[in-house]
Design an enzyme around this catalytic site. Structure first.
Site, PDB file in Angstrom:
ATOM      1  N   GLU A   1       8.424  -1.080   9.257  1.00  0.00           N
ATOM      2  CA  GLU A   1       7.643  -1.805   8.266  1.00  0.00           C
ATOM      3  C   GLU A   1       8.477  -2.048   7.002  1.00  0.00           C
ATOM      4  O   GLU A   1       9.002  -1.110   6.413  1.00  0.00           O
ATOM      5  CB  GLU A   1       6.401  -0.979   7.902  1.00  0.00           C
ATOM      6  CG  GLU A   1       5.496  -1.660   6.922  1.00  0.00           C
ATOM      7  CD  GLU A   1       4.348  -0.751   6.471  1.00  0.00           C
ATOM      8  OE1 GLU A   1       4.592   0.410   6.110  1.00  0.00           O
ATOM      9  OE2 GLU A   1       3.197  -1.224   6.479  1.00  0.00           O
TER      10      GLU A   1
ATOM     11  N   LYS B   1      -7.040  10.711  -5.740  1.00  0.00           N
ATOM     12  CA  LYS B   1      -5.681  10.715  -6.303  1.00  0.00           C
ATOM     13  C   LYS B   1      -5.078   9.350  -5.970  1.00  0.00           C
ATOM     14  O   LYS B   1      -4.620   9.109  -4.863  1.00  0.00           O
ATOM     15  CB  LYS B   1      -4.865  11.836  -5.656  1.00  0.00           C
ATOM     16  CG  LYS B   1      -3.760  12.441  -6.509  1.00  0.00           C
ATOM     17  CD  LYS B   1      -2.695  11.482  -6.957  1.00  0.00           C
ATOM     18  CE  LYS B   1      -1.642  11.210  -5.906  1.00  0.00           C
ATOM     19  NZ  LYS B   1      -0.741  10.103  -6.291  1.00  0.00           N
TER      20      LYS B   1
ATOM     21  N   CYS C   1      -0.703  -4.080   4.594  1.00  0.00           N
ATOM     22  CA  CYS C   1      -0.509  -3.323   5.842  1.00  0.00           C
ATOM     23  C   CYS C   1      -0.957  -4.115   7.064  1.00  0.00           C
ATOM     24  O   CYS C   1      -0.440  -3.920   8.158  1.00  0.00           O
ATOM     25  CB  CYS C   1      -1.264  -2.003   5.755  1.00  0.00           C
ATOM     26  SG  CYS C   1      -3.024  -2.224   5.451  1.00  0.00           S
TER      27      CYS C   1
ATOM     28  N   GLU D   1      -4.911   6.232   7.470  1.00  0.00           N
ATOM     29  CA  GLU D   1      -4.733   4.794   7.704  1.00  0.00           C
ATOM     30  C   GLU D   1      -3.330   4.472   7.213  1.00  0.00           C
ATOM     31  O   GLU D   1      -3.062   4.541   6.014  1.00  0.00           O
ATOM     32  CB  GLU D   1      -5.787   4.002   6.939  1.00  0.00           C
ATOM     33  CG  GLU D   1      -7.192   4.294   7.444  1.00  0.00           C
ATOM     34  CD  GLU D   1      -8.290   3.561   6.690  1.00  0.00           C
ATOM     35  OE1 GLU D   1      -8.009   2.976   5.632  1.00  0.00           O
ATOM     36  OE2 GLU D   1      -9.426   3.592   7.167  1.00  0.00           O
TER      37      GLU D   1
END
Ligand code: NAD
Length: 487
Positions: free
Chosen positions: A387, A182, A290, A257
């Site tokens: 972040e 997905k 990331c 992750e």
């Protein structure tokens, strides 16, 4: 009935799901636009629902006996064929990925698309090299076997779809598990090309499925299905919490992750020019990376000199169309993301943080954001602790190694870190003191596909990469046969 294919620069792309070896449409769709030009509509993509999820898991369950019964060598043949087809179709994949999520075309053509092929090759080869551990103890012969676990759901984010889809699907397939991918709703198109190539590579129906749609809808339905035996997720900690709950309910192993807020530490004994150059590269892909070192931590004594060099390199960046070879900074993925990034900068200003450069949208009505550097009021500022996932770095100084380590470890994240130093002792000492799954010293983003990869704390659960991912996608069995009782 399959829907009419969409076209991106004359490349035909199916907007449908790929389930059980067939294109399957949905009654509703979602619109995908290009960050290169928000007026450019790329496709109306099938919006999967609970029924779609059920069909995809059923197809994977049906494919499992046949796929898991194949030998690793037989499965590797399919993965190698797919890898070769990827290499043969590099340009088409690169053009579509560039239009869909605005990654620089040149780097897609030169490296990124091929890296997807390497992901499949790497796992094809690794899975065939597995030697079961065997030993004798207590009168029995022990052997550790890898048993394919069952259907795996793979859920990926929008920022590097091609790399991440292949990185996460390859070990599942090599281990003997049919997959249901997905992809993210903001950049779903290259996954559809991957399904076409899997079909051309001759994968049996149901082994490689792609389901399109919204995370909270079809994504949530997929991870809740009790027939799914592995969930491998890359994305935000927020979504991971929901998926983790679904995995826990069904007692399904789950890797995550997640986000990062990596430090980039520069000691006075380092090659300052190299460090400043690398720091300016943290704006690549508009900071939607990331693994970026988004917190610049610089030793007091050289901070002014470092800042000068950093500004010189940052000034060389060119914001522009990702198809243009001179562009180094692409637009952000989506207007909502642009708003989110700018929101961080506005709140930083309100908080009393100092914007040292940038700090605004580059051009009204388009999705570029200026490369931005912020000196926070203190280490508690939101822009240091959360972040941003855009071209926004923070700048802080430290007086000694202890303070550098303390600052490096002062967020909830722990995905990666970067250290610049001329001392090997310090490289080892500081590197190991940083609580992060990957630490680079005097380099960045160099990856060996066999190394473990993942995050500490809210940057993730579990490790993928190399044998770690193959073990994750297997049920390890210890077979003990009493010695002297068989031929
Ligand atoms: P996101 O978490 O919003 O979405 C990721 C995927 O999860 C999408 O496919 C989305 O549709 C799906 N999803 C969302 N909610 C779901 C739910 N309840 N159930 C099932 N699926 C659901 O993340 P994003 O905004 O697409 O990506 C950005 C994030 O990804 C950043 O935090 C970034 O750091 C992280 N990221 C991490 C890595 C890594 O390797 N650690 C790599 C790339 C990106």
């Amino acid at each position: 009935m399959p829907s009419t294919r969409a076209e991106v620069s004359d490349i035909a792309i199916s907007p449908d799901h790929y389930i059980g070896g067939k294109r399957v449409s949905s009654t509703t769709t979602f619109e995908v636009r290009s960050p290169l030009d928000w007026d450019w509509k790329l496709a109306d993509v099938a919006r999967g629902d609970a029924l779609t999820a059920d069909q995809a898991v059923t197809a994977a369950v049906d494919a499992f006996p046949g796929w898991s019964a194949k030998t690793p060598d037989e499965r590797a043949t399919y993965l190698h064929r797919l890898a070769d087809l990827i290499d043969e179709n590099t340009d088409d994949i690169a053009i579509v990925e560039c239009a869909d999520m605005a990654m620089l075309l040149e780097s897609l053509q030169a490296r990124v698309v091929h890296r997807g092929a390497e992901n499949f090759r790497n796992y094809a080869d690794l899975s065939t090299q597995y030697e079961p551990r065997t030993w004798s103890s207590k009168g029995t012969r022990n052997t550790v076997h890898r048993m394919p676990a069952g259907p795996a759901v793979i859920i990926t984010p929008w920022n590097a779809p091609w790399i991440l889809n292949s990185w996460k699907m390859a070990p599942a397939l090599a281990a003997g598990n049919p997959v249901i991918l997905k992809p993210a709703e903001w950049s779903p198109l290259s996954a559809s090309l991957l399904a076409d190539l899997a079909e051309e590579a001759g994968f049996p129906p149901g082994v490689l499925n792609v389901v399109q749609g919204i995370g909270e809808e079809v994504g949530a339905a997929l991870v809740s299905d009790r027939r799914v035996r592995r969930i491998s997720f890359t994305g935000s900690p927020e979504a991971a919490r929901h998926i983790g709950v679904a995995a826990a309910r069904n007692i399904v192993p789950f890797t995550a992750e997640l986000g990062g807020k990596g430090p980039l530490i520069v000691f006075a004994d380092s090659d300052l020019d190299a460090a400043a150059k690398k720091a300016a590269l943290q704006f690549d892909d508009a900071g939607q990376v990331c693994l970026a070192g988004t917190r610049l931590l610089v030793e007091d004594s050289i901070s002014a000199e470092f800042l000068d060099l950093f500004n010189t390199y940052t000034d060389k960046h060119v914001l522009g169309d990702s198809r243009n070879p001179s562009t180094t900074i692409s637009p952000l993925i989506h207007p909502d993301h642009l708003k989110r990034v700018h929101g961080f900068v506005e709140r930083a200003r309100e908080n009393g943080d100092e914007v040292l450069r940038g700090g605004d949208v580059h051009k009204e009505g388009a999705l570029w954001y200026e490369p931005t550097l912020i000196a926070p009021k203190d280490n508690y500022s939101e822009v240091v602790q959360r972040e941003v996932f855009g071209p926004v770095l923070t700048f802080q100084t430290f007086k000694d190694e202890q303070e550098a380590i303390a600052l490096a470890n002062s967020t909830e994240y722990g995905l990666s870190g970067i250290v610049y130093t001329g001392s090997e002792d310090r490289a080892n000492r500081v590197g190991q003191a940083i609580r992060a799954g990957t630490v680079w010293v005097n380099t960045w983003l160099v990856r060996d596909l066999t190394a473990p990869f993942g995050g500490c704390r809210i940057s993730g659960i579990g490790r993928e990469g190399g044998d770690y991912a193959l073990d994750f996608h297997s049920d390890l069995q210890t077979l003990q046969i009493s010695e002297g009782t068989t031929d």
